[in-house]
Design a protein around this motif. Structure first.
Motif, PDB file in Angstrom:
ATOM      1  N   ASP A  38      63.452  66.753  -0.873  1.00  0.00           N
ATOM      2  CA  ASP A  38      64.206  65.875  -1.953  1.00  0.00           C
ATOM      3  C   ASP A  38      63.728  64.218  -1.626  1.00  0.00           C
ATOM      4  O   ASP A  38      64.476  63.625  -2.441  1.00  0.00           O
ATOM      5  N   GLY A  39      62.665  63.981  -1.148  1.00  0.00           N
ATOM      6  CA  GLY A  39      61.995  62.892  -0.840  1.00  0.00           C
ATOM      7  C   GLY A  39      62.815  62.001   0.258  1.00  0.00           C
ATOM      8  O   GLY A  39      61.979  60.841   0.470  1.00  0.00           O
ATOM      9  N   SER A  40      63.725  62.346   0.720  1.00  0.00           N
ATOM     10  CA  SER A  40      64.222  61.554   2.038  1.00  0.00           C
ATOM     11  C   SER A  40      63.316  61.844   3.187  1.00  0.00           C
ATOM     12  O   SER A  40      62.790  62.847   3.410  1.00  0.00           O
ATOM     13  N   LEU A  41      63.529  60.975   4.075  1.00  0.00           N
ATOM     14  CA  LEU A  41      62.997  60.896   5.322  1.00  0.00           C
ATOM     15  C   LEU A  41      63.337  62.078   6.132  1.00  0.00           C
ATOM     16  O   LEU A  41      64.565  62.313   6.331  1.00  0.00           O
ATOM     17  N   TYR A  42      62.578  62.764   7.048  1.00  0.00           N
ATOM     18  CA  TYR A  42      62.988  63.845   7.903  1.00  0.00           C
ATOM     19  C   TYR A  42      63.235  63.212   9.153  1.00  0.00           C
ATOM     20  O   TYR A  42      62.588  62.515   9.636  1.00  0.00           O
ATOM     21  N   THR A  43      64.565  63.526   9.681  1.00  0.00           N
ATOM     22  CA  THR A  43      64.892  63.027  10.976  1.00  0.00           C
ATOM     23  C   THR A  43      65.210  64.277  11.764  1.00  0.00           C
ATOM     24  O   THR A  43      65.700  65.514  11.318  1.00  0.00           O
ATOM     25  N   HIS A  44      65.223  64.184  13.017  1.00  0.00           N
ATOM     26  CA  HIS A  44      65.697  65.124  13.892  1.00  0.00           C
ATOM     27  C   HIS A  44      66.181  64.286  15.410  1.00  0.00           C
ATOM     28  O   HIS A  44      66.157  63.224  15.525  1.00  0.00           O
ATOM     29  N   LEU A  45      67.073  64.986  15.920  1.00  0.00           N
ATOM     30  CA  LEU A  45      67.905  64.561  17.006  1.00  0.00           C
ATOM     31  C   LEU A  45      67.384  65.079  18.232  1.00  0.00           C
ATOM     32  O   LEU A  45      67.042  66.307  18.507  1.00  0.00           O
ATOM     33  N   PRO A  46      67.589  64.200  19.435  1.00  0.00           N
ATOM     34  CA  PRO A  46      67.302  64.841  20.641  1.00  0.00           C
ATOM     35  C   PRO A  46      68.252  65.689  21.144  1.00  0.00           C
ATOM     36  O   PRO A  46      69.323  65.658  21.007  1.00  0.00           O
ATOM     37  N   TRP A  80      65.236  60.469  15.206  1.00  0.00           N
ATOM     38  CA  TRP A  80      63.676  60.430  15.080  1.00  0.00           C
ATOM     39  C   TRP A  80      62.914  61.252  14.229  1.00  0.00           C
ATOM     40  O   TRP A  80      63.488  61.806  13.344  1.00  0.00           O
ATOM     41  N   TYR A  81      61.527  60.674  13.973  1.00  0.00           N
ATOM     42  CA  TYR A  81      60.986  60.954  12.827  1.00  0.00           C
ATOM     43  C   TYR A  81      59.700  61.469  13.175  1.00  0.00           C
ATOM     44  O   TYR A  81      59.198  61.878  14.479  1.00  0.00           O
ATOM     45  N   ALA A 129      45.571  66.429  33.968  1.00  0.00           N
ATOM     46  CA  ALA A 129      45.720  66.221  32.240  1.00  0.00           C
ATOM     47  C   ALA A 129      46.707  65.341  31.961  1.00  0.00           C
ATOM     48  O   ALA A 129      47.952  65.248  32.621  1.00  0.00           O
ATOM     49  N   LEU A 130      46.432  64.466  31.120  1.00  0.00           N
ATOM     50  CA  LEU A 130      47.425  63.434  30.490  1.00  0.00           C
ATOM     51  C   LEU A 130      48.230  64.186  29.425  1.00  0.00           C
ATOM     52  O   LEU A 130      47.398  64.751  28.393  1.00  0.00           O
ATOM     53  N   GLU A 131      49.519  64.065  29.247  1.00  0.00           N
ATOM     54  CA  GLU A 131      50.110  64.710  28.012  1.00  0.00           C
ATOM     55  C   GLU A 131      50.229  63.525  27.130  1.00  0.00           C
ATOM     56  O   GLU A 131      50.564  62.208  27.242  1.00  0.00           O
ATOM     57  N   ASP A 132      50.154  63.875  25.853  1.00  0.00           N
ATOM     58  CA  ASP A 132      50.011  62.998  24.603  1.00  0.00           C
ATOM     59  C   ASP A 132      50.873  63.808  23.452  1.00  0.00           C
ATOM     60  O   ASP A 132      51.025  64.911  23.422  1.00  0.00           O
ATOM     61  N   ASN A 133      51.188  62.919  22.586  1.00  0.00           N
ATOM     62  CA  ASN A 133      51.977  63.326  21.528  1.00  0.00           C
ATOM     63  C   ASN A 133      51.629  62.580  20.035  1.00  0.00           C
ATOM     64  O   ASN A 133      51.848  61.446  19.995  1.00  0.00           O
ATOM     65  N   GLU A 134      51.114  63.318  19.271  1.00  0.00           N
ATOM     66  CA  GLU A 134      50.550  62.855  17.925  1.00  0.00           C
ATOM     67  C   GLU A 134      51.657  62.814  16.891  1.00  0.00           C
ATOM     68  O   GLU A 134      51.388  62.317  15.671  1.00  0.00           O
ATOM     69  N   THR A 135      52.755  63.364  17.003  1.00  0.00           N
ATOM     70  CA  THR A 135      53.840  63.625  15.940  1.00  0.00           C
ATOM     71  C   THR A 135      55.026  62.911  15.840  1.00  0.00           C
ATOM     72  O   THR A 135      55.295  62.343  15.073  1.00  0.00           O
ATOM     73  N   ASP A 136      55.609  62.987  17.089  1.00  0.00           N
ATOM     74  CA  ASP A 136      57.018  62.357  17.214  1.00  0.00           C
ATOM     75  C   ASP A 136      56.939  60.940  17.356  1.00  0.00           C
ATOM     76  O   ASP A 136      56.331  60.020  17.734  1.00  0.00           O
ATOM     77  N   ILE A 137      57.900  60.195  16.465  1.00  0.00           N
ATOM     78  CA  ILE A 137      58.177  58.878  16.182  1.00  0.00           C
ATOM     79  C   ILE A 137      59.477  58.548  16.948  1.00  0.00           C
ATOM     80  O   ILE A 137      60.512  58.961  16.177  1.00  0.00           O
ATOM     81  N   TYR A 138      59.650  57.662  18.088  1.00  0.00           N
ATOM     82  CA  TYR A 138      60.905  57.525  18.789  1.00  0.00           C
ATOM     83  C   TYR A 138      61.437  56.306  18.198  1.00  0.00           C
ATOM     84  O   TYR A 138      62.677  55.985  18.176  1.00  0.00           O
TER      85      TYR A 138
END
Length: 770
Positions: free
Chosen positions: A507-515, A528-529, A480-489
């Motif tokens: 509030d309209g700002s971009l959502y970001t998260h950290l590794p 990351w987005y 099986a190959l792993e894929d990710n449709e969501t994270d933008i690195y």
């Protein structure tokens, strides 16, 4: 003299001008703050909603019922009777066969010893929270308010229209007996808000079958794999309750600064077992924006264990009014528009336990005889599942961190080297194997996972992948190959439109998260987005075409089974329940094109569209209110889904991880590389401390041997029972009679024909060793 007067006037004018200037500045700042708060409000985004009632809010279904005291029967079938005392707002279900009764709250006689406020809370079928300025939140109960209600007859039960004049709030709740269970439904179109108050949450039946300290029994909590909270163990000293979002915290509303501790809620349900039986309540609608709330005696001065479902109608979010300012907490103005519905299932008898409650859930999830909104659609595992074997996730590679040599690819496994690993494992006696490929696309694990499905040439490219797939087919290895449709690195590498294709916060700002870093805390960079669901759907078709052209047999989709977000992007806004529908469609699309699909962790909405779960939780959260860990999730899923425990080589105690996997019916897994993992120290995979396959060959052989002797033949059978037989000794039973015993202690267990060595397991077929 005249000059002095002129000078004084001049000074006064200057002071006046300065004062006026300061006043103007203050007014401008105030206006800007008001405007900023207004612009920060997520209500500027309009979410689509389909009305389910098709009639004005609060319009009754049937004839109005006359007021009356005492229990009245509103519905019954061959086994159950549903009654209600509308005057005291007490609702009950009685089992005709056993006579056991389940009540929405303690009967009035049991509340005489409590104070008036506590008595009103304990007797109320609904708790309500509201805000008047979209900042502070207040909580009240239905019976604490000067509430009025009207009752109307409806098929299978009663509809009640509640009005709270002080707050100018009103809502409709429908109580019906249907398909052998009690349904409590809060229709969105039955909610009315006519004044300054706005509802933030409603908790339905928070005191259902509330129990006193010292009673026999427990609450069943779907935390991770599952947990029990006992009534006869002391919890009053904790002076707090248990409260968690179903399917985890909505990322865009998460304003915490540290990673969450413990496990998440995978199933939208809550159970309770008492001396004469038990029940389980399951959210059928609205789970995506709901919490499970459980309180021990003492919280709110109410002397009962109680638990229920709290539905959010509005959420609190954090925003900044200036770049240098602190976060300000606000409540969103637009209501989350969704129907909410809970189903209660009951089981009478002194031998009822959590395995029997799990069986109720499983049977309903798999039933084709119930209405579509009641049956949630699991299927039995297919015969000869090729992915029923220990999983080896091969990390192909990843780029250096941005604070290192940016763009330099660290290769940990090529496609040819993956073939070598497969050959060596098979030659070492690992006769059946599943392989997952992680980080095989351009730039590796944190590259472009959206547009490019071409294997990176530095791993061997398309030819290398094709050779590996052909080799696997010849060897009988499932890949099986792993894929990710969501994270933008990297927005630049992913080539996404940051204005319209990225998830935004209220509030309209971009959502970001950290590794995560190697110590388990967040890194300070990069940001990351998340790609929004509409953009992912647009990109999916070409990706599936490319998969078929490459001959990819199946995909394990990262993020889809363990992350559920809202999106306040103005172009394609989505609530969490709408996002879940998009993810279900994504899994359905992949499954129809490739034949099967896998997800991670196993949230129910995703699991019912998948064939397998990677990294299923086999533990529960470290919370003093949770007394015992159980495999409730596995009791529901086993025989319907193939599932793997998290990698053994990522565990602090590999032997304990393997034994827990065997106890919980989870296939062991490893995350390995061909080359030394020390090369990963300057990458975002530096948490993989040890993964070089040559160092883990013996452990893989051991895990395979344990799986082969214990789990290989029971993968399509339902798990029917699980219990602790002695301290540290557990027995798991399957529908074919196989029982698997695990001994975590330091002494030999020998009782009633079952013998289990310390830190080991034993398998008995056909009921032996019971």
């Amino acid at each position: 003299m005249i000059n002095k007067v002129i000078k004084v006037i001049h000074i006064m004018n200057r002071k006046t001008i300065i004062g006026l200037a300061w006043l103007l500045v203050i007014l401008c700042i105030g206006s800007w703050l008001i405007l900023r708060i207004g612009l920060a409000d997520g209500s500027a985004v309009t979410f689509h909603y389909d009305s389910s009632m098709g009639r004005p809010a609060g319009l009754p279904i049937g004839d109005e019922l006359p007021p009356g005291k005492g229990l009245q029967t509103f519905a019954e079938d061959g086994q159950w009777v549903f009654s209600a005392d509308l005057d005291s707002q007490l609702f009950q279900v009685r089992d005709k066969r056993s006579g056991v009764v389940w009540s929405s709250s303690p009967v009035p006689e049991a509340l005489t010893a409590t104070n008036q406020t506590a008595s009103q809370i304990a007797g109320s079928p609904i708790l309500l929270s509201y805000t008047t300025q979209f900042k502070d939140i207040l909580t009240t109960s239905l019976l604490t308010e000067d509430v009025t209600w009207k009752s109307f007859k409806m098929e299978g039960g009663v509809q009640i229209y509640y009005e709270l004049p002080r707050l100018q709030l009103a809502f409709t709740v429908e109580y019906t007996l249907r398909d052998g269970g009690l349904h409590v439904r809060l229709p969105e179109d039955g909610i009315s808000e006519g004044g300054a108050a706005a509802i933030t949450s409603l908790e339905l039946f928070p005191m259902f079958e509330a129990a006193k300290q010292g009673e026999k029994g427990y609450v069943v909590v779907p935390d991770g794999s599952g947990a029990l909270m006992y009534f006869d163990r002391p919890h009053t000293f904790i002076n707090r309750g248990y409260e968690k979002w179903i399917y985890g915290v909505d990322p865009v509303f998460d304003f915490s600064r540290t990673p969450p501790i413990g496990e998440r809620l995978t199933l939208p349900l809550l159970g309770m077992v008492k001396e004469n039986g038990g029940y389980v309540q399951t959210i059928l609608k609205g789970a995506e924006d709901a919490k499970i709330v459980i309180n021990p005696p003492g919280v709110y001065n109410v002397d009962y264990y109680r638990g229920g479902m709290e539905f959010a109608l509005r959420k609190t979010y954090a925003t900044k009014l200036s770049k240098a300012g602190s976060d300000v907490l606000l409540v969103e103005k637009e209501r989350i528009r969704s129907d909410r519905e809970i189903r209660f299932d009951f089981l009478a008898g002194s031998r009822v336990g959590y395995p029997q409650l799990a069986e109720i859930v499983r049977e309903r999830l798999m039933s084709s005889d119930m209405s579509p909104d009641t049956s949630l659609g699991l299927e039995q595992t297919s015969e000869g599942d090729p992915y029923n074997a220990p999983l080896i996730r091969l990390l192909m590679g990843t780029e250096k961190r941005e604070d290192g040599l940016s763009g330099s690819l660290v290769i940990t496994t090529t496609f040819n080297e993956g073939g070598v690993i497969m050959d060596e494992l098979l030659q070492a006696g690992v006769e059946k194997l599943t392989v997952g490929l992680k980080g095989w696309q351009q730039a590796g694990a944190y590259g472009d996972t959206h547009h490019s499905v071409k294997p990176d040439a530095r791993f061997g490219g398309e030819k290398g992948l094709n050779r590996l797939l052909q080799q696997a087919e010849q060897l009988g290895v499932a890949i099986a190959l792993e894929d990710n449709e969501t994270d933008i690195y990297s927005p630049r590498k992913s080539k996404v439109d940051m204005r319209s294709q990225v998830v935004r916060k209220p509030d309209g700002s971009l959502y970001t998260h950290l590794p995560l870093g190697p110590t388990g805390s967040y890194r300070t960079e990069p940001s990351w987005y998340l790609l929004n669901a509409a953009a992912a759907e647009h990109m999916r078709g070409p990706k599936l075409d490319a998969y078929e052209e490459l001959g990819v047999p199946t995909v394990n989709l990262q993020r889809t089974g363990d992350t559920l977000s809202s999106d306040y992007n103005r172009k394609n806004p989505l609530r969490r329940n709408q996002w879940a529908i998009h993810e279900q469609q994504a899994l359905s699309d992949i499954r129809s094109r490739l034949g099967s699909v896998g997800v991670f962790y196993g949230y129910l909405y995703a699991a019912k569209e998948a064939d397998r779960i990677i990294d299923i939780p086999i533990s529960t959260s470290p919370d003093d209110l949770l007394d015992e860990q159980i495999p409730f999730l596995q009791l529901v899923y086993h025989g319907s889904l193939t599932y793997y425990a998290s990698p053994v080589n990522r565990s602090e105690n590999p032997q304990m991880q393997l034994l827990r996997a065997i106890e919980y019916g989870a296939i062991p897994s490893f995350e390995l590389t061909y080359r030394p993992t020390v090369e990963l120290r300057d990458t975002y995979e530096d948490r993989l401390f040890s993964g070089e396959y040559s160092e883990w060959m013996a452990d893989v052989q051991k895990a395979y041997s344990m799986w082969d002797s214990a789990l290989k033949d029971v993968y399509k059978h339902q798990m029917t029972d699980h219990r602790e037989m002695a301290e540290g000794v557990y027995r798991t039973t399957y529908e074919d009679g196989t029982s698997i015993w695990v001994n975590y202690g330091s002494l030999l267990y020998d009782s009633n024909g079952a013998v289990v060595k310390p830190m080991s397991f034993a398998v008995y077929k056909g009921g032996e060793g019971l």
